[in-house]
Design an enzyme around this catalytic site. Sequence first.
Site, PDB file in Angstrom:
ATOM      1  N   ARG A 121      -8.116   1.472  12.747  1.00 45.85           N
ATOM      2  CA  ARG A 121      -6.569   1.509  12.580  1.00 45.85           C
ATOM      3  C   ARG A 121      -6.496   2.777  11.356  1.00 45.85           C
ATOM      4  O   ARG A 121      -7.489   2.931  10.407  1.00 45.85           O
ATOM      5  CB  ARG A 121      -6.049   0.355  12.303  1.00 45.85           C
ATOM      6  N   GLU A 151       0.872  -1.270  -0.018  1.00 47.93           N
ATOM      7  CA  GLU A 151       0.011  -0.014  -0.045  1.00 47.93           C
ATOM      8  C   GLU A 151       0.875   1.494  -0.076  1.00 47.93           C
ATOM      9  O   GLU A 151       1.953   1.095  -0.185  1.00 47.93           O
ATOM     10  CB  GLU A 151      -0.914  -0.053   1.151  1.00 47.93           C
ATOM     11  N   ASN A 189      -5.502   4.125   8.003  1.00 47.73           N
ATOM     12  CA  ASN A 189      -5.475   3.532   6.647  1.00 47.73           C
ATOM     13  C   ASN A 189      -4.799   4.599   5.724  1.00 47.73           C
ATOM     14  O   ASN A 189      -3.855   5.388   6.452  1.00 47.73           O
ATOM     15  CB  ASN A 189      -6.766   3.167   6.146  1.00 47.73           C
ATOM     16  N   ASP A 197      -9.935   1.777  -4.354  1.00 43.62           N
ATOM     17  CA  ASP A 197      -9.104   1.689  -3.252  1.00 43.62           C
ATOM     18  C   ASP A 197      -7.952   2.947  -3.264  1.00 43.62           C
ATOM     19  O   ASP A 197      -8.676   3.996  -3.360  1.00 43.62           O
ATOM     20  CB  ASP A 197      -8.297   0.249  -3.325  1.00 43.62           C
ATOM     21  N   ASN A 207     -10.031   5.719   2.030  1.00 44.59           N
ATOM     22  CA  ASN A 207      -8.866   5.228   1.226  1.00 44.59           C
ATOM     23  C   ASN A 207      -8.928   6.469   0.166  1.00 44.59           C
ATOM     24  O   ASN A 207      -9.669   7.331   0.435  1.00 44.59           O
ATOM     25  CB  ASN A 207      -9.420   4.034   0.355  1.00 44.59           C
TER      26      ASN A 207
HETATM   27 CA    CA Z   1      -5.961   1.107   0.781  1.00 43.08          CA
END
Ligand code: CA
Length: 289
Positions: free
Chosen positions: A97, A15, A99, A194, A144
């Site tokens: 959490r 990521e 991101n 995403d 995201n």
């Molecule tokens: Ca992501």
Amino acid sequence: MEAQLLFDAKATLGEGPVWDAKSQTLYWIDILEKRIYAGEKVIAQLDKFIGCLSLRPNGTLLTALSGGDELSSFVDLRVGSSQQSVLATVSESANTRFNDGKCDPAGRFIVGSMDINEKDPIGSVYSFNGKQVTKLFGGVTISNGLTWSPDRKTFYYIDTPTRKVQAFDYDLTTGQIANPRVAIRIADTLGWPDGMTSDADGNLWIALWGGAQVTKWNPNTGQLLEQIPVPALQTSSCIFGGKDMNELYVTSARKGMSQADLQKYPLSGGLFKVETKVTGMPTFEFIPR
Ligand code: CA
């Protein structure tokens, strides 16, 4: 256009790609393995989950860390040293959490959080200016895909389960957002939106989780302009880099894949590159005020 494999990293949750133009280096992370990579090299093994990172002009990295308790933190760390300083903390449910996140064009660190069970809208989006943390909005499930328009006046955002890209007016002077609206709706058949970045033409490049592709969209019309297959099912994020800022670097993951899917997409978790015909937006650094 096609995606070429750069590094068969077999990341669990690759990521957060970030391009350092000064050193021509791609930084990226494996959230669940708690690692920071520079290219193919692991440069830090952390003891907390890392949601994202940003570069700083002084050479340290600003990270968003969460450790399975009710405090998440923005931590400054120097690679190759044990030196870490907590700059700010955020109190949230232990079921969330940090991101995806990145710096805005004025250098604020914008970071969202997510429900670790990916079900309930208990996450939020924060803006950190080096002094204080401001909550921009809450009610998100998997925060995201954030980026800005080339004129810096629009902020684009994705809460993955909504399958929408939202646009907000963005005041670069104050960091405030206004006037939310839906810019893009993504069909179920394509995958889950995403990570996201933008190019100098104002189009958006979106990695599609479960969709084995990155896609290019016009946020003014909502139209899908291009689909680039990636030989990794869980395509997670993308950022522009390279000497001419035309190379799209793409991260991916192995998380949530069946044995059959892993056999079909053995390069899942790899790092990929797409040579495009556009110029990408730069990665912005953290500038505390
Ligand atoms: Ca992501």
